[in-house]
Design an enzyme around this catalytic site. Structure first.
Site, mmCIF file in Angstrom:
data_model
loop_
_atom_site.group_PDB
_atom_site.id
_atom_site.type_symbol
_atom_site.label_atom_id
_atom_site.label_comp_id
_atom_site.label_asym_id
_atom_site.label_seq_id
_atom_site.Cartn_x
_atom_site.Cartn_y
_atom_site.Cartn_z
ATOM 1 N N LYS A 106 -37.949 -23.916 1.251
ATOM 2 C CA LYS A 106 -36.538 -23.736 0.891
ATOM 3 C C LYS A 106 -36.105 -24.820 -0.103
ATOM 4 C CE LYS A 106 -35.512 -20.165 2.273
ATOM 5 N NZ LYS A 106 -36.762 -19.693 2.457
ATOM 6 N N LYS A 137 -36.261 -11.924 -6.403
ATOM 7 C CA LYS A 137 -36.221 -11.600 -4.975
ATOM 8 C C LYS A 137 -37.401 -10.743 -4.551
ATOM 9 C CE LYS A 137 -34.224 -11.340 -0.936
ATOM 10 N NZ LYS A 137 -34.337 -12.563 -0.116
ATOM 11 N N TRP A 183 -37.473 -9.667 -15.129
ATOM 12 C CA TRP A 183 -38.222 -10.877 -14.778
ATOM 13 C C TRP A 183 -39.485 -10.801 -15.637
ATOM 14 C CZ3 TRP A 183 -43.053 -12.121 -12.673
ATOM 15 C CH2 TRP A 183 -43.185 -13.426 -12.189
ATOM 16 N N GLU A 235 -41.433 -23.893 6.210
ATOM 17 C CA GLU A 235 -40.288 -23.135 5.697
ATOM 18 C C GLU A 235 -39.209 -24.079 5.147
ATOM 19 O OE1 GLU A 235 -39.603 -20.356 4.759
ATOM 20 O OE2 GLU A 235 -37.495 -19.887 5.024
ATOM 21 N N CYS A 261 -38.275 -6.395 -11.641
ATOM 22 C CA CYS A 261 -37.084 -6.087 -12.428
ATOM 23 C C CYS A 261 -36.180 -5.136 -11.659
ATOM 24 C CB CYS A 261 -37.504 -5.441 -13.738
ATOM 25 S SG CYS A 261 -38.748 -6.380 -14.607
ATOM 26 N N ASN A 266 -40.417 -1.440 -14.716
ATOM 27 C CA ASN A 266 -40.680 -2.515 -13.751
ATOM 28 C C ASN A 266 -42.161 -2.458 -13.424
ATOM 29 O OD1 ASN A 266 -40.617 -4.383 -11.666
ATOM 30 N ND2 ASN A 266 -39.973 -2.887 -10.145
ATOM 31 N N GLY A 267 -42.830 -3.606 -13.404
ATOM 32 C CA GLY A 267 -44.256 -3.616 -13.061
ATOM 33 C C GLY A 267 -45.089 -4.132 -14.217
ATOM 34 N N ARG A 320 -33.220 -9.184 -8.426
ATOM 35 C CA ARG A 320 -34.619 -8.795 -8.621
ATOM 36 C C ARG A 320 -35.229 -9.449 -9.856
ATOM 37 N NH1 ARG A 320 -35.694 -4.115 -5.523
ATOM 38 N NH2 ARG A 320 -37.614 -3.907 -6.672
ATOM 39 N N HIS A 379 -54.635 -37.962 8.961
ATOM 40 C CA HIS A 379 -55.851 -37.563 8.241
ATOM 41 C C HIS A 379 -55.646 -37.605 6.725
ATOM 42 C CE1 HIS A 379 -57.760 -36.457 12.008
ATOM 43 N NE2 HIS A 379 -56.627 -35.845 12.351
ATOM 44 N N GLU A 416 -37.770 -24.260 -3.620
ATOM 45 C CA GLU A 416 -37.298 -23.142 -4.439
ATOM 46 C C GLU A 416 -35.840 -23.275 -4.837
ATOM 47 O OE1 GLU A 416 -37.550 -19.136 -2.820
ATOM 48 O OE2 GLU A 416 -37.092 -19.845 -0.820
HETATM 49 O O1 M6R Z 1 -39.931 -9.348 0.439
HETATM 50 P P1 M6R Z 1 -40.981 -10.203 1.100
HETATM 51 O O2 M6R Z 1 -40.572 -10.631 2.476
HETATM 52 O O3 M6R Z 1 -42.340 -9.554 1.096
HETATM 53 O O4 M6R Z 1 -41.091 -11.499 0.210
HETATM 54 C C1 M6R Z 1 -42.060 -12.473 0.492
HETATM 55 C C2 M6R Z 1 -41.808 -13.738 -0.283
HETATM 56 O O5 M6R Z 1 -41.841 -13.483 -1.663
HETATM 57 C C3 M6R Z 1 -40.455 -14.363 0.073
HETATM 58 O O6 M6R Z 1 -40.353 -14.639 1.432
HETATM 59 C C4 M6R Z 1 -40.244 -15.675 -0.720
HETATM 60 O O7 M6R Z 1 -41.160 -16.637 -0.296
HETATM 61 C C5 M6R Z 1 -38.811 -16.163 -0.576
HETATM 62 N N1 M6R Z 1 -38.261 -16.449 -1.884
HETATM 63 C C6 M6R Z 1 -38.683 -17.382 0.241
HETATM 64 O O8 M6R Z 1 -37.369 -17.803 0.361
#
Ligand code: M6R
Length: 615
Positions: free
Chosen positions: A488, A610, A76, A484, A2, A102-103, A27, A507, A491
């Protein structure tokens, strides 16, 4: 996850809180709320499910009386769905105190039962309301708000940042943190609190990070930090290295588009001041130098995109520094009973520096006696502070939930570290190090060239916007790039996407190939010393024979791929280890454009946040 803002100063709280929440919305964005103590000494609140704009519109339709003291929250959801009632702030039983959080409070059920037995009732399903009621009860016991907070936090288990205000202390905001971020912003006749500096950077660039298990009390003219038991702590101030404009869209359609375009600068900034002709200068490793001469193994821990940067780091570190490296997802790491010794270096990678899974893994490594290094993008973040040393990636604030510029900056930082380690261990000659540094220094200019291909990728994404599944293949350093690319797309565009090591296809996964199946293939350079190019071209032929539609990301001028690919996205020539820094960019653009074509919000994809500050 959050976002949290606190303010005390002039009678403009609402403006400060909403401005801060706008910058922190990345966040968490399923509901938002504010609480303000008005100039007349009333506590007023407003909270709404949905994005921050829902709250802003609501406040415009029915204004809230402003005041000089306030707290704001963007959520969140963890306990209880994203509803008006579950949104923060939550109030004490007498309605005089408001609290945001937050948490996760892990022992909330036990505390809730205690309060129920004491005659309390609850409106929401949240763990936060339990903390609010508990704090209200402690306040009634006397000693003031900060002391009451101290008595509450020692009873909480889990991770939390809490901010609270009470109408009987109208010019005070208190906060506490454990394993969850909180930063102070120092103003003139006003002070701020935020989950990160973005909350207040438009008002001040003077910041103070609050340590673990500490409580802060701000008034317009004072800041007091203590431990949970009231003993004063002298925290250190730092200057925020970017200004408010860096966290604005600046004319781009989205933060993600802006951040993709900033990748040349992000890599250049990570390298700047650290490469001097053929020498690497990493003074931040001073505290680790002795350990670096003695380590016999490296474990890289990270999550999501950062873990793919870690996989690339493994290739580079093993090749250059000839040291065994393993990469583990942070959330799996400590449960696997890893073998750690004082000769193990644990390298954590995190853009936010607050990812709870990675933070807990770092703490585990410290307790096990390993040396720790973090690669982090956020100044003063918890993971950076907990580690023995930190290499900051100077990528600037990354606001879009999907990581882009932080990823390439993480790779650049890992490669710098790998070359430094190779020098310390004597595993690479000075000319070989100089050659690699020259290649690394050339990446920003090559990234500029890759960005020029974006129009073609945009067209491709539009054509493919109704795809149901997309596969990504790569070998060696192309494999993390494939992972990656798939992440992308998942998400941002909510499309089923998978990344595979190309050699693994036969395989099992090749069974997924049917006529028309789009497959991105990361093709190594034909100059690749491992002769992987020919193998990947064979893989392309195998899937093409089964009807796959091939989208190849290949070195410009690679004639061997042309006859077999439906589309070739060219990238500039680069050494094998450096290709991923370039090859990932078209995949980022593809995912962003496809999501845009589907009308989705690329900066704030559904269900995500984020900064993942829960385990
Ligand atoms: O802040 P961080 O780099 O520790 O975050 C790690 C992952 O949560 C972050 O890379 C996530 O996978 C992204 N949304 C990918 O785009």
């Amino acid at each position: 996850m959050c976002g949290i803002v606190g303010y005390v100063g002039r009678p403009k709280s609402l403006e400060v809180l909403l401005g801060g929440l706008r910058r922190l919305e990345y966040r968490g964005y399923d509901s938002a709320g504010v609480a303000i103590i008005t100039e007349e000494g009333e506590l007023v609140t407003r909270k709404r499910a949905g994005k921050l704009q829902v709250l802003v519109d609501d406040l415009a339709a029915e204004p809230l009386t402003d005041g000089s003291t306030g707290i704001g929250h963007t959520r969140w959801a963890t306990h209880g769905g994203p509803t008006d009632v579950n949104a923060h702030p939550h109030l004490s039983r007498d309605g005089k105190l408001a609290l945001i959080h937050n948490g996760i409070i892990e022992n909330f059920a036990e505390l809730r039962a205690e309060l129920l037995a004491d005659g309390y009732t609850f409106e929401s399903e949240t763990d936060t309301e339990v903390a609010a009621k508990l704090l209200g009860r402690e306040y009634e016991a006397g000693g003031g708000l900060a002391a009451a907070l101290g008595r509450v936090v020692v009873r909480l288990e889990g991770a939390f940042t809490l901010l609270a205000l009470h109408r009987d202390e109208p010019l005070v905001v208190v906060g506490a943190r454990r394993n969850s971020p909180l930063v102070i912003g120092l103003g003139d006749g006003e002070n701020f609190l935020g989950s990160d500096v973005a909350a207040f950077v438009e008002h001040t660039q003077r910041a103070v990070a609050i340590g673990q298990d500490q409580i802060v009390t701000i008034t317009p003219d004072s800041v007091l930090v203590t431990d949970f038991f009231g003993t004063r702590v002298i925290p250190s101030e730092f200057q925020v290295s970017w200004d408010a404009s860096a966290a604005e869209k600046g004319g781009w359609s989205s933060f993600m588009a802006k951040e993709i375009s900033e990748q040349p600068e992000a890599v250049a900034n990570t390298l700047r001041t650290r490469i001097h002709h053929d020498r690497i200068e990493l003074p931040e490793l001073a505290g680790l130098e002795e350990a670096l001469t003695d380590i016999d193994r490296i474990v890289i821990i990270a999550c999501g995109t950062a873990s793919y940067a870690g996989m690339l780091g493994k290739y580079a570190l093993e090749k250059w520094a000839r040291i065994p490296v393993e990469v583990q997802l942070s959330h799996e790491f400590r449960y696997s009973e890893p073998v750690l010794t004082p000769r193990t270096l644990v390298v954590s990678i995190s853009q936010s520096g607050e990812t709870m899974d990675t933070l807990m893994a770092v703490k585990y490594a410290i307790e096990a006696g390993a040396a720790t290094l973090s690669i982090c993008n956020t100044q003063g973040a918890t993971i950076a502070r907990e580690s023995d040393a930190v290499i900051y990636t100077h990528a600037g604030p990354e606001v879009a939930v999907a990581s882009t510029k932080a990823f390439v900056a993480q790779i650049a930082a890992l490669y710098l570290f790998g070359l430094h380690l190779a020098r310390v261990r004597g595993t690479l000659s000075a000319p070989a190090i100089a050659e690699a540094l020259e290649e690394l220094s050339g990446i920003p200019a090559k990234l500029e060239q890759v960005l020029l291909t974006s129009t073609r990728i945009q067209e491709l994404a539009k054509w493919m916007s109704d795809s149901r599944a997309v596969l990504f293949l790569g070998r060696h350093v192309g494999y993390p790039v494939a992972l990656e690319g798939a992440l992308k797309l998942k998400e941002l565009a909510y499309i089923h996407a998978e990344g595979f090591a190309a050699g693994e296809l036969k395989h099992g996964p090749i069974a997924l190939i049917e006529p028309g199946q789009p497959v991105f293939v990361i093709v190594p350079s034909p100059r690749d010393p491992n002769s992987l190019h020919a193998k990947v071209v064979s893989n392309i032929q195998e899937i093409r024979a089964r009807g796959a539609r091939i989208l190849a990301v290949a070195e410009q001028g690679d004639a061997a791929v042309l006859p077999f690919a439906d589309e070739v996205i060219p990238i500039p020539l680069a050494g094998a280890l450096f290709e991923p820094l370039l090859a990932v960019v078209p995949l980022q653009i593809f995912a962003m454009e496809l999501a845009t074509a589907k009308g989705l919000d690329v900066d704030q994809p559904r269900n995500l946040a984020k900064s993942v500050t829960v385990e």
